[in-house]
Design a protein around this motif. Structure first.
Motif, short mmCIF file in Angstrom:
data_model
loop_
_atom_site.label_atom_id
_atom_site.label_comp_id
_atom_site.label_asym_id
_atom_site.label_seq_id
_atom_site.Cartn_x
_atom_site.Cartn_y
_atom_site.Cartn_z
N SER A 124 -9.64 -24.10 3.83
CA SER A 124 -9.68 -23.26 2.64
C SER A 124 -9.95 -24.08 1.37
O SER A 124 -10.61 -23.60 0.46
CB SER A 124 -8.39 -22.46 2.48
N ASN A 125 -9.45 -25.31 1.30
CA ASN A 125 -9.65 -26.14 0.10
C ASN A 125 -10.39 -27.45 0.41
O ASN A 125 -10.34 -28.39 -0.36
CB ASN A 125 -8.31 -26.46 -0.55
N ARG A 126 -11.09 -27.50 1.55
CA ARG A 126 -11.81 -28.72 1.95
C ARG A 126 -13.25 -28.35 2.28
O ARG A 126 -13.50 -27.43 3.05
CB ARG A 126 -11.14 -29.36 3.15
N PHE A 127 -14.17 -29.10 1.68
CA PHE A 127 -15.60 -28.86 1.88
C PHE A 127 -16.31 -30.17 2.15
O PHE A 127 -15.87 -31.24 1.74
CB PHE A 127 -16.23 -28.23 0.63
N ARG A 128 -17.45 -30.06 2.82
CA ARG A 128 -18.39 -31.18 2.96
C ARG A 128 -19.64 -30.79 2.17
O ARG A 128 -20.25 -29.76 2.43
CB ARG A 128 -18.73 -31.41 4.43
N VAL A 129 -19.99 -31.63 1.21
CA VAL A 129 -21.15 -31.39 0.33
C VAL A 129 -22.15 -32.51 0.57
O VAL A 129 -21.79 -33.69 0.53
CB VAL A 129 -20.72 -31.39 -1.15
N THR A 130 -23.40 -32.15 0.82
CA THR A 130 -24.45 -33.15 1.00
C THR A 130 -25.57 -32.86 0.01
O THR A 130 -25.95 -31.70 -0.18
CB THR A 130 -25.01 -33.12 2.44
N TYR A 131 -26.07 -33.92 -0.61
CA TYR A 131 -27.26 -33.78 -1.45
C TYR A 131 -28.35 -34.65 -0.86
O TYR A 131 -28.15 -35.84 -0.63
CB TYR A 131 -27.00 -34.18 -2.91
N TYR A 132 -29.50 -34.04 -0.59
CA TYR A 132 -30.68 -34.72 -0.04
C TYR A 132 -31.68 -34.91 -1.15
O TYR A 132 -32.01 -33.97 -1.87
CB TYR A 132 -31.32 -33.90 1.08
N GLY A 133 -32.18 -36.13 -1.30
CA GLY A 133 -33.18 -36.40 -2.33
C GLY A 133 -34.07 -37.56 -1.91
O GLY A 133 -34.12 -37.93 -0.74
N VAL A 134 -34.78 -38.10 -2.86
CA VAL A 134 -35.60 -39.29 -2.65
C VAL A 134 -35.33 -40.24 -3.80
O VAL A 134 -34.92 -39.84 -4.88
CB VAL A 134 -37.12 -38.98 -2.57
N GLY A 135 -35.57 -41.51 -3.54
CA GLY A 135 -35.41 -42.51 -4.58
C GLY A 135 -34.08 -43.24 -4.47
O GLY A 135 -33.46 -43.28 -3.41
N SER A 136 -33.65 -43.81 -5.56
CA SER A 136 -32.42 -44.60 -5.59
C SER A 136 -31.22 -43.74 -5.20
O SER A 136 -31.12 -42.59 -5.60
CB SER A 136 -32.20 -45.18 -6.98
N PRO A 137 -30.27 -44.32 -4.45
CA PRO A 137 -29.10 -43.56 -4.03
C PRO A 137 -28.20 -43.11 -5.19
O PRO A 137 -27.54 -42.09 -5.09
CB PRO A 137 -28.34 -44.53 -3.12
N GLY A 138 -28.18 -43.84 -6.32
CA GLY A 138 -27.29 -43.50 -7.42
C GLY A 138 -27.48 -42.10 -7.98
O GLY A 138 -26.52 -41.33 -8.06
N PRO A 139 -28.70 -41.72 -8.39
CA PRO A 139 -28.90 -40.36 -8.90
C PRO A 139 -28.61 -39.28 -7.87
O PRO A 139 -28.10 -38.21 -8.21
CB PRO A 139 -30.38 -40.35 -9.30
N VAL A 140 -28.87 -39.54 -6.60
CA VAL A 140 -28.59 -38.57 -5.54
C VAL A 140 -27.08 -38.42 -5.39
O VAL A 140 -26.56 -37.30 -5.23
CB VAL A 140 -29.28 -38.97 -4.22
#
Length: 170
Positions: free
Chosen positions: A43-59
């Motif tokens: 209920s209060n736990r999620f897995r969030v993924t962001y997929y992008g390109v380039g340097s890992p920092g902005p992603v």
């Protein structure tokens, strides 16, 4: 002709670099595309993924932004990152990567008219025109209400959202 080679190579590298860049912030709309996905674990736990390109920092920043938005949407005040996975290299931004190589060699032998010896030194310059590569950040977060815990991976959701939203163009 040598004066023409450098501008042509520079233009080619800029073209390749411009082909793949971090897409505007938003949900992932197709398999293999850029954007965020989320999965509720408890209920209060999620897995969030962001997929992008380039340097890992902005992603990684965009993954934190999505975790903050999701926390507020679920009626919580703060979130804590309990696990973090980053898939990407520090040099994922791509572009022109020059390298220089130096080599030498020698040879000797005998021929019909006597012995001979030769040696040489070579210098080469290579250019890597690879574009940005895929990278992703996955965060497993636990959400809570009230005062944020005083731990390094606990974040105030509203502060994170306010701080990162302008940079993400969201």
């Amino acid at each position: 002709m040598n004066r023409l080679v450098v501008p042509v190579l520079l233009a080619a590298s800029l073209t390749v670099s411009a082909c793949a860049s971090l897409a505007p912030y938003g949900p992932q709309t197709s398999a293999g595309g850029q954007g965020f996905t989320e999965q509720q674990i408890e209920s209060n736990r999620f897995r969030v993924t962001y997929y992008g390109v380039g340097s890992p920092g902005p992603v990684a920043d965009l993954a934190l932004l999505r975790a903050a938005e999701l926390t507020l949407q679920q009626g919580y005040d703060w979130f804590e990152v309990t696990q973090r996975w980053i898939d990407g290299r520090a040099d994922s931004a791509g572009g022109v990567s020059p390298n220089v190589g130096v080599g030498f060699g020698s040879s000797s032998g005998s021929g019909r008219y006597g012995g001979w010896s030769t040696s040489g030194v070579g210098v080469g310059v290579g250019l890597n025109f690879s574009g940005p590569s895929a990278t992703s950040t996955t965060l497993e977060v636990v959400m809570g209400r009230g005062d944020r815990p005083d731990r390094g991976d606990a974040y105030d959701a509203r502060s994170v959202q306010d701080s990162l939203r302008g940079r993400a163009g969201a």
